[in-house]
Write an enzyme that holds these catalytic residues in place. Structure first.
Site, PDB file in Angstrom:
ATOM      1  N   LYS A   1      -2.020 -11.773   8.326  1.00 21.74           N
ATOM      2  CA  LYS A   1      -3.398 -11.493   8.742  1.00 21.74           C
ATOM      3  C   LYS A   1      -4.208 -12.782   8.751  1.00 21.74           C
ATOM      4  O   LYS A   1      -3.899 -13.706   8.001  1.00 21.74           O
ATOM      5  CB  LYS A   1      -4.043 -10.468   7.807  1.00 21.74           C
ATOM      6  CG  LYS A   1      -3.502  -9.068   8.001  1.00 21.74           C
ATOM      7  CD  LYS A   1      -4.312  -8.021   7.241  1.00 21.74           C
ATOM      8  CE  LYS A   1      -3.702  -6.642   7.458  1.00 21.74           C
ATOM      9  NZ  LYS A   1      -4.464  -5.548   6.810  1.00 21.74           N
TER      10      LYS A   1
ATOM     11  N   ASP B   1      -8.453  -8.922   4.005  1.00 17.92           N
ATOM     12  CA  ASP B   1      -8.151  -7.835   4.945  1.00 17.92           C
ATOM     13  C   ASP B   1      -9.184  -7.749   6.064  1.00 17.92           C
ATOM     14  O   ASP B   1     -10.035  -6.859   6.030  1.00 17.92           O
ATOM     15  CB  ASP B   1      -8.099  -6.507   4.161  1.00 17.92           C
ATOM     16  CG  ASP B   1      -7.502  -5.387   4.975  1.00 17.92           C
ATOM     17  OD1 ASP B   1      -7.027  -5.653   6.088  1.00 17.92           O
ATOM     18  OD2 ASP B   1      -7.528  -4.237   4.498  1.00 17.92           O
TER      19      ASP B   1
ATOM     20  N   ARG C   1       5.690  -7.983   8.069  1.00 20.90           N
ATOM     21  CA  ARG C   1       4.294  -8.281   7.699  1.00 20.90           C
ATOM     22  C   ARG C   1       4.193  -8.868   6.293  1.00 20.90           C
ATOM     23  O   ARG C   1       4.903  -8.451   5.367  1.00 20.90           O
ATOM     24  CB  ARG C   1       3.417  -7.030   7.799  1.00 20.90           C
ATOM     25  CG  ARG C   1       3.283  -6.545   9.224  1.00 20.90           C
ATOM     26  CD  ARG C   1       2.522  -5.249   9.254  1.00 20.90           C
ATOM     27  NE  ARG C   1       1.094  -5.415   9.357  1.00 20.90           N
ATOM     28  CZ  ARG C   1       0.195  -4.757   8.630  1.00 20.90           C
ATOM     29  NH1 ARG C   1       0.577  -3.941   7.666  1.00 20.90           N
ATOM     30  NH2 ARG C   1      -1.086  -4.930   8.838  1.00 20.90           N
TER      31      ARG C   1
ATOM     32  N   GLU D   1     -12.615  -2.012  12.008  1.00 21.35           N
ATOM     33  CA  GLU D   1     -12.584  -1.306  10.727  1.00 21.35           C
ATOM     34  C   GLU D   1     -13.695  -1.777   9.795  1.00 21.35           C
ATOM     35  O   GLU D   1     -14.332  -0.974   9.118  1.00 21.35           O
ATOM     36  CB  GLU D   1     -11.205  -1.523  10.068  1.00 21.35           C
ATOM     37  CG  GLU D   1     -11.086  -0.928   8.684  1.00 21.35           C
ATOM     38  CD  GLU D   1      -9.716  -1.142   8.048  1.00 21.35           C
ATOM     39  OE1 GLU D   1      -8.834  -1.745   8.693  1.00 21.35           O
ATOM     40  OE2 GLU D   1      -9.538  -0.702   6.893  1.00 21.35           O
TER      41      GLU D   1
ATOM     42  N   GLU E   1       0.821  -1.213   0.000  1.00 22.11           N
ATOM     43  CA  GLU E   1       0.000   0.000   0.000  1.00 22.11           C
ATOM     44  C   GLU E   1       0.859   1.270   0.000  1.00 22.11           C
ATOM     45  O   GLU E   1       0.649   2.188   0.788  1.00 22.11           O
ATOM     46  CB  GLU E   1      -0.954  -0.004   1.196  1.00 22.11           C
ATOM     47  CG  GLU E   1      -1.912  -1.185   1.148  1.00 22.11           C
ATOM     48  CD  GLU E   1      -2.996  -1.165   2.219  1.00 22.11           C
ATOM     49  OE1 GLU E   1      -2.743  -0.648   3.310  1.00 22.11           O
ATOM     50  OE2 GLU E   1      -4.092  -1.700   1.952  1.00 22.11           O
TER      51      GLU E   1
HETATM   52  C1  GCV Z   1      -2.374   0.393   8.420  1.00 18.38           C
HETATM   53  C2  GCV Z   1      -6.011  -2.029   5.508  1.00 18.38           C
HETATM   54  C3  GCV Z   1      -6.397  -0.777   6.215  1.00 18.38           C
HETATM   55  C4  GCV Z   1      -5.225   0.187   6.316  1.00 18.38           C
HETATM   56  C5  GCV Z   1      -4.071  -0.538   7.013  1.00 18.38           C
HETATM   57  C6  GCV Z   1      -3.733  -1.782   6.186  1.00 18.38           C
HETATM   58  C7  GCV Z   1      -2.617  -2.590   6.829  1.00 18.38           C
HETATM   59  O1  GCV Z   1      -5.774  -1.788   4.166  1.00 18.38           O
HETATM   60  O2  GCV Z   1      -7.479  -0.173   5.576  1.00 18.38           O
HETATM   61  O3  GCV Z   1      -5.629   1.316   7.043  1.00 18.38           O
HETATM   62  O4  GCV Z   1      -2.966   0.292   7.143  1.00 18.38           O
HETATM   63  O5  GCV Z   1      -4.866  -2.591   6.107  1.00 18.38           O
HETATM   64  O6  GCV Z   1      -2.936  -3.542   7.509  1.00 18.38           O
HETATM   65  O7  GCV Z   1      -1.466  -2.264   6.632  1.00 18.38           O
END
Ligand code: GCV
Length: 738
Positions: free
Chosen positions: A385, A390, A350, A418, A317
């Site tokens: 994760k 996500d 990660r 979230e 990202e």
């Molecule tokens: C910290 C998702 C969330 C992001 C987060 C990302 C991650 O995309 O929307 O806010 O960023 O996961 O886990 O790195």
């Protein structure tokens, strides 16, 4: 002054004193599950008072001091009387004393000769036993280490808070996972990415000189559930975190947390050598870069000698990473691992990576990391994760679990909601966590659960500076459940787990513990709340993303439904990418006829999902694109089932509201009212999800909504036209639209 006037004055004076000494806030949730109010069950209170009249502590370290403070304040609150401290003789105890300490710190503990039992307790476990020593009765809380004693003290207090018998105690416990770590996504300007409980609890501006009482209460709460690490800052990390000023602030927190067995970790930005080090590159193979990280690690350990290590989000990202220099994730992780190794620090790297390729986003992390198994240094853990997309309300377990046998893995769960209604929806997440931990990967034959493949567990924190810490009074339960599950929620493969002599904790047990400590021990109330909590996750799935749907929420802020959204700059940020609804049907084909994400799983795991006629309804649209009239296992058609789920979800939230209403006078008015208001929001938003999603999907199915069901109060255009300014958790200015 006559006698009566004097008495009146005295009464007025004492009531003034009483009212000043009462807490300013009523039952505001600040005390979390550590309330220590006097036991209101007379039989139990009598038992506790009979068995406890004094305490004795091993020679103090700062951890044992914390244990003593907790034990004394907890017991005095619960018993409603003061306890005397007895200074133990060499080989004896005071009558009805709690004896707490390690064999090294306490002579009477040594005298008990619990070597055999302690051998099984490891470095963090403990023993709690009823004992008789030289004719005197007492209770011993002991461990091999001071932190084990502190954990034992918290366990003992939990017994009293939940009103268990403390006669004939023979408890022995130890954690099943070594790393139990909160991940704060807190920025240095105090915004919290995906945070819904106010600002960051870290006041970076006033640290290190001003140490808020909250920091200590945070440490107590974490230690009470066995959390032993905290990453202070967001994985989208500012390079400033590694400057001397901020390291000093982190050191102040680390100094406080040390007494509670909590190590501090920091998220680091891979390009920090350029941004704050003045180098031209952050290439992991560049000697200057290597030296920069080594020196940075040395600098950190000079002021935080027990520093835990680094957490890294790289090439994900938009974050920089080793791939910017044509290197692999292993090259990047090993660079940092080498810098930390002389100090026994670890790197948590990660695996949340995906890029803009035509390949199914669900497959990318596996494709990237699986080939790197065996290539990481010994002090690297890869953090994965729970699911491959996500943190959705429901996802299958991530295919990397069990697929990297030579690499220690951390599980990453998200406590902050979230994708599960922010902190306005009541959603108890333990069932979601357990569903993943207990799933069978079959990677080493039947029974290779996800839990058996991990060494640690990270939880993205849901904590802020709201008075009640987490926004929703029930969101505290997710913090609590995370800690308890990381401690003892699974029969994990770690060698420690084998010697736990207690069964894995269930979601129901954890909920019950939490309710009893946080609200009340009244059995009828406990049952009502527990039932709500245990049902709440499935209810949320029903009104948000039933049948395997995922990622259909509002763009960017992730608030509310937006299955129609297709304007994001990247395909895999658009809800339409994930549900793929068309005239023929709906769902993401991840079988051999589609992206074949299925092939990343062991054959036995695959088998449960691969055939659309036998795939469990709950997972169907994750794996298959099926027609609107597809016959579900329930016997309904897909369209009927979709409607059924959305309508049931709404009805169930309304049932939660009714259940809560029955508790009107049974719990404190403050929290009752808060939850009642929040449930109203949740009910309204469940209706919104149902209406928006069904009206949108109906444009493809062209089938009708259930006869006699509530009709949407707006048309699709209305829902599509909603915009939300200042939705929390994004850090955007408020002028941005979704
Ligand atoms: C910290 C998702 C969330 C992001 C987060 C990302 C991650 O995309 O929307 O806010 O960023 O996961 O886990 O790195």
């Amino acid at each position: 002054m006559n006698k009566y006037a004097f008495t009146l004055l005295l009464v007025l004076f004492s009531s003034a004193v009483i009212s000043f000494s009462l807490p300013v806030h009523g039952e505001d949730g600040y005390r979390l599950w550590l309330r220590y109010d006097r036991v209101n069950n007379p039989v139990r209170l009598q038992q506790y008072r009979t068995l406890i009249s004094c305490y004795e502590m091993g020679t103090y370290s700062s951890v044992l001091s914390a244990a003593r403070d907790e034990l004394v304040s907890g017991l005095e609150g619960l018993l409603g009387r003061t306890l005397s401290q007895v200074y133990p003789e060499q080989s004896g105890i005071g009558e009805r004393c709690i004896l707490a300490g390690t064999p090294a710190s306490s002579a009477p503990v040594r005298y008990l000769h619990l070597e055999k039992e302690l051998a099984a307790a490891g470095s963090e476990g403990y023993i709690i036993r009823s004992i008789t020593l030289k004719g005197r009765q007492g209770i011993v809380i002991t461990a091999n280490t001071d932190i084990g004693v502190l954990y034992g003290v918290f366990h003992f207090l939990r017994l009293l808070q939940t009103q268990q018998s403390i006669q004939q105690l023979t408890i022995q416990d130890r954690p099943s996972l070594s790393y139990r770590v909160l991940n704060h996504w807190d920025n240095l300007n105090r915004t919290v990415e995906r945070g819904y409980a106010g600002e960051s609890i870290w006041n970076w501006w006033t640290l290190p000189a001003y140490m808020d009482q909250r920091y200590k209460d945070y440490a107590r709460a974490n230690a009470s559930i066995g959390i032993n690490g905290t990453v202070l800052n967001n994985v989208n990390a500012s390079p400033l975190m590694l400057t001397a000023d901020y390291l000093e602030k982190a050191a102040a927190l680390a100094g406080l947390f040390r007494s509670y067995g909590i190590k501090v970790y920091l998220s680091v930005r891979f390009s920090a050598p350029i941004e704050i080090g003045g180098l031209k590159t952050a290439d992991p193979l560049d000697p200057e870069v290597q030296q920069w990280w080594r020196q940075k690690a040395d600098e950190i350990y000079r002021i935080i000698p027990d520093f835990g290590g680094f957490l890294v989000k790289a090439n994900s990202e938009g974050q920089p990473g080793p791939q910017n220099y044509g290197r692999t994730h292993a090259d990047g992780a090993n660079l940092l691992a080498d810098a930390l190794a002389p100090h026994q620090g670890i790197v948590i790297w990660r695996a949340f990576v995906y890029s803009e390729t035509p390949d199914d986003r669900a497959k990318q992390a596996y494709n990237e990391f699986k080939p790197l198994d065996g290539k990481f240094k010994a002090n690297v853990l890869v953090q994965v994760k729970n699911g491959p997309i996500d943190f959705q309300p429901r996802e299958p377990f991530h295919p990397l679990f069990g697929a990297m046998p030579q690499t220690p893995l951390m599980m990453e769960f998200q406590l902050t909601q979230e994708y599960l209604g922010f902190s306005t929806h009541l959603v108890y997440l333990a069932p979601l966590f357990k569903e993943c931990l207990d799933a069978d990967t079959y990677t080493k034959g039947k029974g290779s659960t996800v839990a058996a493949t991990i060494t640690g567990m990270a939880g993205v924190a849901n904590i802020g500076n709201d008075r009640n810490w987490c926004g929703h009074p029930f969101a505290q339960a997710n913090w609590y459940a995370f800690g308890r599950l990381a401690w003892g929620g699974s029969a994990a493969a770690a060698p420690e787990a084998a010697s736990r002599n207690v069964p894995a904790l269930s979601s129901a047990q954890i909920a019950e513990e939490w309710i009893r400590q946080t609200f009340t021990n009244d059995p009828a109330v406990v049952d009502t709340i527990k039932e709500m909590m245990l049902a709440s996750r499935e209810i949320t799935v029903d009104y948000m993303t039933p049948l395997g749907l995922h990622h259909i929420m509002g763009y960017n802020h992730h608030y509310g439904p937006a299955p129609w959204y297709d304007k994001a700059s990247r395909a895999d940020w658009n809800p339409v990418y994930f549900h793929k609804a068309d005239m023929a049907g709906i769902g993401f084909d991840r079988t051999a006829t589609g992206s074949n994400a299925l092939e990343q799983y062991a054959p036995e795991a695959r088998r449960q999902w691969e055939d659309s006629t036998t795939c469990p309804d709950a997972w169907l649209l994750w794996w298959h694109h099926v027609s609107w009239s597809h016959r579900m296992l329930s016997g309904r058609t897909l369209w009927e089932e979709l409607c059924h789920k959305y309508y049931t979800g709404v009805d169930s939230v309304r049932r939660m509201q009714s259940a809560w209403n029955t508790l009107r006078w049974k719990i404190d008015p403050e929290r009752w009212e808060q939850v009642q208001m929040l449930l109203t929001i949740q009910a309204n938003e469940a209706v919104w999800w149902r209406n928006a999603c069904l009206l949108y999907f109906q444009t493809f199915s062209r089938m009708s909504l259930p006869a006699g069901g509530e009709l949407p109060d707006h048309d699709l255009k209305y829902y599509e036209g909603l915009h939300f300014y200042y939705a929390p958790g994004t850090g955007v200015t408020g002028l941005e639209k979704n």
